[in-house]
Enzyme design. Structure first.
Site, PDB file in Angstrom:
ATOM      1  N   ASP A 190     -14.797  -4.059  18.298  1.00  0.00           N
ATOM      2  CA  ASP A 190     -12.888  -3.109  18.679  1.00  0.00           C
ATOM      3  C   ASP A 190     -11.495  -4.204  18.135  1.00  0.00           C
ATOM      4  O   ASP A 190     -12.275  -5.227  17.453  1.00  0.00           O
ATOM      5  CB  ASP A 190     -13.302  -3.347  19.525  1.00  0.00           C
ATOM      6  CG  ASP A 190     -12.180  -2.529  20.622  1.00  0.00           C
ATOM      7  OD1 ASP A 190     -11.805  -0.987  19.602  1.00  0.00           O
ATOM      8  OD2 ASP A 190     -11.549  -2.851  20.945  1.00  0.00           O
ATOM      9  N   SER A 191     -11.164  -3.433  17.543  1.00  0.00           N
ATOM     10  CA  SER A 191      -9.855  -4.597  17.273  1.00  0.00           C
ATOM     11  C   SER A 191      -9.333  -4.936  18.598  1.00  0.00           C
ATOM     12  O   SER A 191      -9.043  -5.721  18.116  1.00  0.00           O
ATOM     13  CB  SER A 191      -8.664  -3.366  16.620  1.00  0.00           C
ATOM     14  OG  SER A 191      -8.763  -2.088  18.838  1.00  0.00           O
ATOM     15  N   CYS A 231     -15.187   1.478  19.052  1.00  0.00           N
ATOM     16  CA  CYS A 231     -13.961   2.026  18.743  1.00  0.00           C
ATOM     17  C   CYS A 231     -13.580   3.195  17.972  1.00  0.00           C
ATOM     18  O   CYS A 231     -13.997   3.885  17.415  1.00  0.00           O
ATOM     19  CB  CYS A 231     -12.919   0.636  17.306  1.00  0.00           C
ATOM     20  SG  CYS A 231     -11.611   0.876  17.296  1.00  0.00           S
ATOM     21  N   GLU A 255      -3.602  -4.441  25.430  1.00  0.00           N
ATOM     22  CA  GLU A 255      -3.965  -6.537  24.989  1.00  0.00           C
ATOM     23  C   GLU A 255      -2.982  -7.525  25.466  1.00  0.00           C
ATOM     24  O   GLU A 255      -2.947  -8.007  25.159  1.00  0.00           O
ATOM     25  CB  GLU A 255      -3.334  -5.360  23.623  1.00  0.00           C
ATOM     26  CG  GLU A 255      -4.864  -5.117  22.590  1.00  0.00           C
ATOM     27  CD  GLU A 255      -5.957  -5.817  22.469  1.00  0.00           C
ATOM     28  OE1 GLU A 255      -5.505  -6.995  22.371  1.00  0.00           O
ATOM     29  OE2 GLU A 255      -6.722  -5.414  22.804  1.00  0.00           O
ATOM     30  N   CYS A 257      -9.856   6.297  23.721  1.00  0.00           N
ATOM     31  CA  CYS A 257      -9.991   4.964  23.145  1.00  0.00           C
ATOM     32  C   CYS A 257     -10.365   4.661  23.750  1.00  0.00           C
ATOM     33  O   CYS A 257     -10.486   4.284  25.481  1.00  0.00           O
ATOM     34  CB  CYS A 257      -8.554   4.889  23.160  1.00  0.00           C
ATOM     35  SG  CYS A 257      -7.793   3.418  22.468  1.00  0.00           S
ATOM     36  N   HIS A 308      -9.778   1.098  25.137  1.00  0.00           N
ATOM     37  CA  HIS A 308      -8.880   0.720  25.842  1.00  0.00           C
ATOM     38  C   HIS A 308      -8.746   1.256  27.223  1.00  0.00           C
ATOM     39  O   HIS A 308      -8.029   0.602  28.041  1.00  0.00           O
ATOM     40  CB  HIS A 308      -7.679  -0.129  25.227  1.00  0.00           C
ATOM     41  CG  HIS A 308      -7.743  -0.501  23.789  1.00  0.00           C
ATOM     42  ND1 HIS A 308      -8.125  -1.286  22.832  1.00  0.00           N
ATOM     43  CD2 HIS A 308      -7.171  -2.193  23.455  1.00  0.00           C
ATOM     44  CE1 HIS A 308      -8.054  -1.927  21.460  1.00  0.00           C
ATOM     45  NE2 HIS A 308      -7.539  -2.871  22.596  1.00  0.00           N
TER      46      HIS A 308
HETATM   47  N1  DGL Z   1     -10.232   0.856  20.749  1.00  0.00           N
HETATM   48  C1  DGL Z   1      -9.563   0.883  19.902  1.00  0.00           C
HETATM   49  C2  DGL Z   1     -10.166   2.411  19.983  1.00  0.00           C
HETATM   50  O1  DGL Z   1     -10.790   2.749  20.449  1.00  0.00           O
HETATM   51  C3  DGL Z   1      -8.460   0.826  18.657  1.00  0.00           C
HETATM   52  C4  DGL Z   1      -7.045   0.506  19.468  1.00  0.00           C
HETATM   53  C5  DGL Z   1      -6.253   0.177  18.484  1.00  0.00           C
HETATM   54  O2  DGL Z   1      -6.185  -1.152  18.304  1.00  0.00           O
HETATM   55  O3  DGL Z   1      -5.806   0.182  18.344  1.00  0.00           O
HETATM   56  O4  DGL Z   1      -9.692   3.316  19.254  1.00  0.00           O
END
Ligand code: DGL
Length: 277
Positions: free
Chosen positions: A10-11, A73, A151, A183, A185
């Site tokens: 993931d990012s 992600c 984050e 997402c 996150h």
């Molecule tokens: N967790 C990520 C997603 O599912 C990326 C969030 C990000 O880096 O902006 O899109």
């Protein structure tokens, strides 16, 4: 049988929600997790950049000998899933399809909300997959600040609730009965999102559904770890500080990430990989 690790990325820390679900469903499997913190967040970046960063991370995982790739992600899945499936010989699992399937089987009134990053919502990956079914009405909203909160390790402050109210009010007013957390996150903000949407709305996230896909693909490909395998979990980050990533991951996951090592992506020469123009 195959005792090689699964590669997950993931990012940042969002994909840990998927890693956690994989560990719960497949406790004998090892994994290598990369948080591409040098390039996080992906959400606001142009699709071409996200595609390049993501492929560089996946190359790094393949170079470490993983038996499967999990794009944990949504933004990266929207940007480069087809490229990844063409480029690598190992199976590639992503997060959008599993969440879409679950949303369709969950909704009762046919009104589905989707939230995600600017990149994911702008790509229309979810909307296009859901709207194939003409009986569904889809309402989408980008929630850029949610990733910033996670984050920063902020998940339960009044500010989170205020911002959630602002982003989600239109979806609540649209009378959706199912909301896709598009997402990885966002499950860390489940409390605030669930509170704002109300108890009648089912929240669907990619973590458990994606782990289910990983399970199926391992079984079908005869890739499950052997019966006596003991799992090994490796956490890597591309950003400047391994300590920051370790502290944040532990805060969100409950002291399970013992150490993070730094890796550099985009520097590996893998001549066997197919060039993506
Ligand atoms: N967790 C990520 C997603 O599912 C990326 C969030 C990000 O880096 O902006 O899109």
């Amino acid at each position: 049988m195959n005792d090689a690790p699964i590669g997950i990325f993931d990012s940042g820390v969002g994909g840990l929600t998927v890693a956690r679900a994989i560990r719960a469903q497949l406790p004998r499997e090892s994994f290598v997790y990369i948080g591409d913190t040098a390039h996080s967040p992906y959400g606001p970046k142009p699709i071409a950049d996200v595609r390049r960063y993501s492929l560089e991370v996946l190359d790094t995982l393949v170079d470490q000998g993983v038996k499967m790739l999990v794009i944990a992600c949504n933004t990266a899945s929207s940007a480069m899933l087809r490229d990844a499936r063409e480029r690598y010989d190992v199976p590639v699992v992503e997060v959008i399809g599993p969440a879409v399937r679950r949303a369709i089987s969950t909704t009762r009134n046919g009104r589905i909300g989707v939230i995600g990053t600017v990149g994911t919502i702008g790509s229309r990956a979810y909307q296009d997959m859901l709207e194939v079914n003409e009986n569904l009405a889809v309402f989408a909203a980008a929630c850029p600040r949610f990733v910033e909160f996670v984050e920063a390790g902020i998940t339960d402050t009044p500010e989170v609730l205020r911002v959630a109210e602002e982003y989600l009010a239109p979806l609540r007013d649209a009378d959706v009965d199912t909301l896709v957390l598009g997402c990885t996150h966002y499950p860390f903000l489940r409390g605030a999102i669930g509170y704002v949407m109300g108890e009648g709305v089912s929240l669907v996230s990619s973590d458990d559904e994606t782990a289910g896909d990983v399970y199926r693909q391992l079984v079908r490909g005869d890739l499950l770890a052997s019966a006596d395998a003991s799992p090994n979990y490796v956490y890597e980050a591309t950003g400047a500080s391994a300590d920051d990533f370790t502290a944040l991951a532990n805060r969100l996951m409950g002291q399970e990430v013992r150490g993070v090592r730094l890796v550099q992506t985009g520097v590996i020469d893998l001549p066997h990989l197919k060039e993506i123009p």
